[in-house]
Write a protein that holds these residues in place. Structure first.
Motif, short mmCIF file in Angstrom:
data_model
loop_
_atom_site.label_atom_id
_atom_site.label_comp_id
_atom_site.label_asym_id
_atom_site.label_seq_id
_atom_site.Cartn_x
_atom_site.Cartn_y
_atom_site.Cartn_z
N GLY A 96 0.80 -1.22 0.00
CA GLY A 96 0.00 0.00 0.00
C GLY A 96 0.83 1.27 0.00
O GLY A 96 0.48 2.25 -0.65
N THR A 97 1.96 1.25 0.71
CA THR A 97 2.75 2.47 0.77
C THR A 97 3.52 2.67 -0.53
O THR A 97 3.95 3.77 -0.82
CB THR A 97 3.76 2.45 1.92
N THR A 98 3.73 1.61 -1.29
CA THR A 98 4.59 1.73 -2.47
C THR A 98 3.81 2.01 -3.75
O THR A 98 4.26 2.77 -4.60
CB THR A 98 5.41 0.44 -2.66
N VAL A 99 2.63 1.41 -3.86
CA VAL A 99 1.96 1.42 -5.16
C VAL A 99 1.62 2.84 -5.61
O VAL A 99 1.63 3.15 -6.80
CB VAL A 99 0.74 0.48 -5.15
N THR A 196 9.01 9.30 2.90
CA THR A 196 9.20 9.97 4.18
C THR A 196 8.20 9.53 5.25
O THR A 196 8.48 9.58 6.43
CB THR A 196 9.09 11.48 3.96
N ILE A 197 7.02 9.10 4.84
CA ILE A 197 6.04 8.62 5.82
C ILE A 197 6.28 7.15 6.13
O ILE A 197 6.17 6.71 7.27
CB ILE A 197 4.59 8.79 5.29
N THR A 198 6.63 6.37 5.09
CA THR A 198 6.82 4.93 5.28
C THR A 198 7.97 4.63 6.23
O THR A 198 7.84 3.77 7.10
CB THR A 198 7.14 4.26 3.93
N VAL A 199 9.08 5.33 6.06
CA VAL A 199 10.28 5.00 6.82
C VAL A 199 10.05 5.06 8.34
O VAL A 199 10.31 4.08 9.03
CB VAL A 199 11.48 5.87 6.38
N PRO A 200 9.51 6.18 8.89
CA PRO A 200 9.31 6.20 10.34
C PRO A 200 8.32 5.14 10.82
O PRO A 200 8.53 4.51 11.86
CB PRO A 200 8.75 7.60 10.62
N LEU A 201 7.28 4.92 10.02
CA LEU A 201 6.24 3.97 10.40
C LEU A 201 6.80 2.55 10.46
O LEU A 201 6.62 1.82 11.44
CB LEU A 201 5.13 4.05 9.35
N ASP B 17 -1.37 10.86 -1.36
CA ASP B 17 -0.27 9.91 -1.31
C ASP B 17 -0.30 9.06 -0.05
O ASP B 17 0.13 7.91 -0.07
CB ASP B 17 1.08 10.65 -1.37
N VAL B 18 -0.76 9.64 1.07
CA VAL B 18 -0.73 8.85 2.32
C VAL B 18 -2.01 8.08 2.52
O VAL B 18 -2.09 7.26 3.44
CB VAL B 18 -0.44 9.73 3.55
#
Lengths: 244, 264
Positions: A96-99, A196-201, B17-18
């Protein structure tokens, strides 16, 4: 209230300090090397102020929102004790974070242009957009797979280096067989997938899992999810280049 | 006014995006975990801060730094600028004439990495998990140096036209050998730092540099040779972060030895 304000001003100041290197580099090259005056200096200062405010808000939000969410979900899954749901969640998070990642969309579009130029696919817009979509789905599946493997590794406590080294061997072997024009894109796709959102999560999830399982060290076992997420896209994209 | 519309449209784009991330998180939270979330309000406020912060950050970068940085990348790779130091126009350029490009690549790589929000996040986490023995700044500087070396070498590769995979495979071999000697505690973090470096700030500027260089150096195709810089920027931080830990360990051991010999 005033102590809150002071804290905020201090964090704003800290964010400004993070920008100093960029300003110094751009200023030096503009004035000393290219020898041109800096255009629109007012705009640049206003932009730098926005960047600093944004960065300090982001960091505050990390501590209040993203880190606690990742950790509390890790604890909740550990308490629930269902491996299937945890792995399903890991896959969904990676996929989900990549697509929808904008950097990936841009790279996939360029890759389709290359493929059309090399004569691998037709140069019609239709063929290119379906190639790009296929590539995006490939990368998203590979990141989902990576997070599943990474989470499973944390549960089992396997040393990360064996898995990563095996992955490198996979990359090297694929490089031998992959068409040459896909190699650069494949190598780059590893780096662009992690936003930037995926990495911390994902980092908070890994560290949370490692701290909630007995016998795991959060430092040794908790990190490493991002490493998998940057490795598998290279292999999968080269495979895509060979198959399509 | 124009800035305001830009802010709103960027905020909407960031939100879009999020969306998949939030859908996954809240979907699993509601359907699978079914637990009350402690401090829900604070968490949601935090998420709003993250979105708002990221929006301001992106608009500020687009307003201020990207246009100038990208223009600079074009100017520095322009053959006329590079020929400035050469007497005759017919003389072919060799790799050493691109010295300003390498210097720009290294310094902009370092500078953008220091400002990268994802790296700040990982450094904060590593600092708290390691009980302070891994410094936030130490890690960020180590990664920044790695990116600097990576991008400079990557531009050198574009100029000389040597195949990308030779460099990457050699780099992997180095990482594998270094892993055998690195302190165990740093390995996973070092591997992670390869992926986190290349995000919001670094990718656009580095892509502009690679694209500019590959379209102006003779016999290079921007579509094929323009890629690969990100791969360099993801590889070298692993080496420098492990190096940072090895250096720290070596200094502790040396201090201990000194201490012991002083005690004799």
């Amino acid at each position: 209230m005033s102590s809150k304000l002071i804290r905020y001003v201090a964090s704003l100041f800290g964010s400004f300090r993070d920008l100093v290197p960029i300003i110094v580099v751009i200023g030096f090259f503009q004035l000393v090397v290219i020898r041109q005056p800096i255009p629109n200096i007012g705009n640049i200062l206003a932009g730098a102020l926005l960047v600093a405010i944004g960065l300090s808000l982001f960091i505050r939000g990390l501590e209040m929102g993203l880190f606690p969410i990742g950790e509390s979900m890790a604890y909740a899954f550990a308490r629930k004790g269902s491996l299937t749901w945890l792995l399903l969640f890991a896959f969904a998070l990676g996929f989900g974070t990549t697509v929808a990642e904008p950097a990936l969309i841009a790279v996939a579009g360029k890759a389709a242009m290359i493929a059309a130029q090399a004569g691998v696919i037709d140069s019609t817009a239709d063929a290119q957009s379906s190639y790009a979509l296929g590539l995006r789905l490939t990368v998203a599946v590979s990141v989902g797979f990576a997070i599943v493997v990474g989470v499973y590794r944390i549960l089992k406590g396997w040393p990360i280096q064996y898995l990563i080294i095996a992955g490198y061997c996979g990359v090297v072997i694929m490089t031998i067989f992959a068409p040459e024009e896909i190699i650069g894109i494949a190598y780059d796709s590893g780096g662009v997938t992690t936003s930037t959102i995926t990495v911390p999560l994902v980092t908070a999830l890994g560290v949370g899992l490692a701290s909630s399982i007995k016998g795991r060290n959060p430092m040794i076992d908790g990190f490493g999810l991002i490493a998998f997420a940057s490795l598998t896209p290279m292999i999968f994209v080269m495979a895509y280049g060979m198959l399509v | 006014m124009e800035l305001l519309t830009r802010l709103i449209s960027t905020a909407l784009l960031t939100l879009r995006d999020v969306m998949p991330i939030f859908a996954v998180i809240f979907g699993f939270q509601i359907i699978v975990l079914r637990q009350r979330i402690p401090n829900l309000r604070k968490m949601l406020t935090g998420l709003v801060y993250v979105l708002l912060g990221l929006t301001l950050f992106l608009v500020g970068l687009e307003e201020a730094l990207f246009p100038l940085g990208e223009l600079m990348a074009q100017q520095l790779t322009n053959p006329e600028f590079i020929r400035g130091g050469i007497a005759s126009a017919s003389e072919a350029l060799n790799w050493a004439d691109y010295k300003w490009v390498y210097l720009f690549a290294a310094t902009i790589g370092f500078a953008t990495t220091i400002a990268e929000p994802a790296l700040i996040a990982v450094a904060m986490k590593a600092n708290s998990v390691s009980g302070g023995s891994i410094g936030v700044w130490g890690l960020r500087v180590a990664v920044g140096i790695g990116v600097a070396i990576g991008i400079a070498l990557g531009t050198f590769r574009i100029v000389t036209g040597t195949p990308l995979h030779y460099y990457i495979i050699a780099g992997y071999l180095f990482v594998v050998v270094q892993t055998l000697f690195a302190p165990r505690i740093i390995i996973a973090l070092a591997y992670d730092s390869g992926g986190v470096t290349t995000s919001t700030v670094t990718v656009p500027l580095v892509a502009a540099l690679g694209w500019g260089l590959a379209s102006t150096v003779p016999d290079r195709s921007p579509l094929i040779d323009g890629f690969g810089l990100i791969a360099f920027a993801s590889l070298f931080p692993m080496i420098t972060v492990m190096g940072y830990a090895q250096l720290a360990e070596w200094r502790i051991q040396r201090a201990r030895r000194k201490h012991m010999s002083a005690g004799d």
